[in-house]
Write a protein that holds these residues in place. Structure first.
Motif, PDB file in Angstrom:
ATOM      1  N   CYS A   9       0.719  -1.079  -0.132  1.00  8.77           N
ATOM      2  CA  CYS A   9      -0.058   0.136  -0.025  1.00  8.77           C
ATOM      3  C   CYS A   9       1.018   1.248   0.060  1.00  8.77           C
ATOM      4  N   VAL A  10       0.473   2.335  -0.343  1.00 12.62           N
ATOM      5  CA  VAL A  10       1.049   3.332  -0.520  1.00 12.62           C
ATOM      6  C   VAL A  10       1.544   4.183   0.860  1.00 12.62           C
ATOM      7  N   SER A  11       0.478   3.956   1.697  1.00 11.94           N
ATOM      8  CA  SER A  11       0.869   4.533   3.109  1.00 11.94           C
ATOM      9  C   SER A  11       0.280   3.553   4.207  1.00 11.94           C
ATOM     10  N   ARG A  12       0.487   4.010   5.335  1.00  9.52           N
ATOM     11  CA  ARG A  12      -0.045   3.147   6.530  1.00  9.52           C
ATOM     12  C   ARG A  12      -1.643   3.435   6.712  1.00  9.52           C
ATOM     13  N   THR A  13      -2.195   4.621   6.117  1.00 12.25           N
ATOM     14  CA  THR A  13      -3.357   4.796   6.375  1.00 12.25           C
ATOM     15  C   THR A  13      -4.297   3.994   5.258  1.00 12.25           C
ATOM     16  N   GLU A  14      -3.884   3.918   4.104  1.00 11.10           N
ATOM     17  CA  GLU A  14      -4.462   3.081   3.044  1.00 11.10           C
ATOM     18  C   GLU A  14      -4.602   1.679   3.635  1.00 11.10           C
ATOM     19  N   ALA A  15      -3.285   1.072   4.045  1.00  6.85           N
ATOM     20  CA  ALA A  15      -3.283  -0.138   4.519  1.00  6.85           C
ATOM     21  C   ALA A  15      -4.355  -0.356   5.763  1.00  6.85           C
ATOM     22  N   GLU A  16      -4.483   0.451   6.660  1.00  7.67           N
ATOM     23  CA  GLU A  16      -5.363   0.602   7.611  1.00  7.67           C
ATOM     24  C   GLU A  16      -6.911   0.342   7.269  1.00  7.67           C
ATOM     25  N   ASN A  17      -6.933   1.331   6.146  1.00  6.78           N
ATOM     26  CA  ASN A  17      -8.571   1.339   5.698  1.00  6.78           C
ATOM     27  C   ASN A  17      -8.736   0.090   5.210  1.00  6.78           C
ATOM     28  N   ILE A  18      -7.924  -0.443   4.034  1.00  7.73           N
ATOM     29  CA  ILE A  18      -8.157  -1.557   3.343  1.00  7.73           C
ATOM     30  C   ILE A  18      -8.293  -2.931   4.464  1.00  7.73           C
ATOM     31  N   SER A  19      -7.694  -2.624   5.569  1.00  9.27           N
ATOM     32  CA  SER A  19      -7.609  -4.069   6.406  1.00  9.27           C
ATOM     33  C   SER A  19      -9.195  -3.946   7.191  1.00  9.27           C
ATOM     34  N   LYS A  20      -9.347  -2.741   7.716  1.00 15.13           N
ATOM     35  CA  LYS A  20     -10.573  -2.595   8.285  1.00 15.13           C
ATOM     36  C   LYS A  20     -11.935  -2.967   7.499  1.00 15.13           C
ATOM     37  N   VAL A  21     -11.842  -2.775   6.172  1.00 10.53           N
ATOM     38  CA  VAL A  21     -12.774  -3.151   5.424  1.00 10.53           C
ATOM     39  C   VAL A  21     -12.889  -4.854   5.319  1.00 10.53           C
ATOM     40  N   LEU A  22     -11.734  -5.288   4.808  1.00 10.00           N
ATOM     41  CA  LEU A  22     -11.776  -6.638   4.975  1.00 10.00           C
ATOM     42  C   LEU A  22     -12.291  -7.475   6.128  1.00 10.00           C
ATOM     43  N   LEU A  23     -11.625  -6.801   7.374  1.00 10.33           N
ATOM     44  CA  LEU A  23     -12.185  -7.234   8.528  1.00 10.33           C
ATOM     45  C   LEU A  23     -13.754  -7.248   8.793  1.00 10.33           C
ATOM     46  N   GLN A  24     -14.168  -5.994   8.648  1.00 12.34           N
ATOM     47  CA  GLN A  24     -15.497  -6.112   8.781  1.00 12.34           C
ATOM     48  C   GLN A  24     -16.473  -6.680   7.823  1.00 12.34           C
ATOM     49  N   TYR A  94      -5.381 -22.311  15.403  1.00 14.06           N
ATOM     50  CA  TYR A  94      -5.423 -21.294  14.524  1.00 14.06           C
ATOM     51  C   TYR A  94      -6.528 -21.415  13.601  1.00 14.06           C
ATOM     52  N   LEU A  95      -6.305 -22.466  12.829  1.00 20.49           N
ATOM     53  CA  LEU A  95      -7.241 -22.562  11.747  1.00 20.49           C
ATOM     54  C   LEU A  95      -8.868 -22.728  12.095  1.00 20.49           C
ATOM     55  N   GLU A  96      -9.111 -23.503  13.359  1.00 21.67           N
ATOM     56  CA  GLU A  96     -10.302 -23.360  14.018  1.00 21.67           C
ATOM     57  C   GLU A  96     -10.796 -22.208  14.480  1.00 21.67           C
ATOM     58  N   TRP A  97      -9.998 -21.240  15.105  1.00 19.08           N
ATOM     59  CA  TRP A  97     -10.344 -19.775  15.267  1.00 19.08           C
ATOM     60  C   TRP A  97     -10.727 -19.153  14.311  1.00 19.08           C
ATOM     61  N   LEU A  98      -9.952 -19.367  12.976  1.00 25.05           N
ATOM     62  CA  LEU A  98     -10.221 -18.646  11.844  1.00 25.05           C
ATOM     63  C   LEU A  98     -11.593 -19.061  11.112  1.00 25.05           C
ATOM     64  N   GLN A  99     -11.583 -20.229  11.222  1.00 28.01           N
ATOM     65  CA  GLN A  99     -13.130 -20.777  10.862  1.00 28.01           C
ATOM     66  C   GLN A  99     -14.348 -20.304  11.541  1.00 28.01           C
ATOM     67  N   GLU A 100     -14.193 -20.221  12.809  1.00 25.39           N
ATOM     68  CA  GLU A 100     -15.381 -19.537  13.775  1.00 25.39           C
ATOM     69  C   GLU A 100     -15.408 -18.306  13.636  1.00 25.39           C
ATOM     70  N   THR A 101     -14.457 -17.286  13.403  1.00 24.55           N
ATOM     71  CA  THR A 101     -14.736 -15.980  12.953  1.00 24.55           C
ATOM     72  C   THR A 101     -15.242 -15.667  11.705  1.00 24.55           C
ATOM     73  N   SER A 102     -14.803 -16.544  10.448  1.00 22.03           N
ATOM     74  CA  SER A 102     -14.879 -16.037   9.104  1.00 22.03           C
ATOM     75  C   SER A 102     -16.266 -16.639   8.911  1.00 22.03           C
ATOM     76  N   GLY A 103     -16.576 -18.022   9.477  1.00 15.51           N
ATOM     77  CA  GLY A 103     -17.713 -18.762   9.097  1.00 15.51           C
ATOM     78  C   GLY A 103     -17.642 -19.339   8.063  1.00 15.51           C
ATOM     79  N   VAL A 104     -16.166 -19.525   7.434  1.00 17.12           N
ATOM     80  CA  VAL A 104     -16.080 -20.438   6.422  1.00 17.12           C
ATOM     81  C   VAL A 104     -15.168 -21.842   6.720  1.00 17.12           C
TER      82      VAL A 104
END
Length: 107
Positions: A9-24, A94-104
């Motif tokens: 990403c071109v900046s930390r702000t851009e990285a944070e914005n993209i990350s937040k959307v992917l998490l949400q 970790y995989l178990e946690w990721l599955q529970e969190t993402s639903g996949v």
């Protein structure tokens, strides 16, 4: 299959914005943001040095197309680098946690 995704990403702000959307959107459950990364590249026949931020995260391959779509919409570059690498092995808890969190399911 689980994928490790890497996006400069071109900046930390851009990285944070993209990350937040992917998490949400529950396209990932955990993002690493690496800031102040020195980058060298060739631009117009000159070596150019820049400081960037990177995001790295894991997602399931079934979500990868949505991940790419969202990153392309949010990224400031017209054609951003979006690399995905298969993950051969991961901590089962970790995989178990990721599955529970993402639903996949990753099996």
């Amino acid at each position: 299959m689980l994928k490790l995704v890497y996006v400069p990403c071109v900046s930390r702000t851009e990285a944070e914005n993209i990350s937040k959307v992917l998490l949400q959107m529950r396209l990932t459950a955990h993002v690493h943001i690496l800031d102040n990364i020195r980058t060298l590249s060739i631009q117009e026949n000159e070596v150019v040095e820049e400081i960037h931020a990177f995001i790295m995260f894991k997602t399931h391959e079934v979500m990868l197309e949505k991940v790419v779509q969202h990153i392309r919409l949010l990224h400031t570059l017209y054609s951003p680098t979006i690399l995905s690498v298969p993950v051969d092995k991961e901590n089962p808890s970790y995989l178990e946690w990721l599955q529970e969190t993402s639903g996949v399911q990753f099996q």
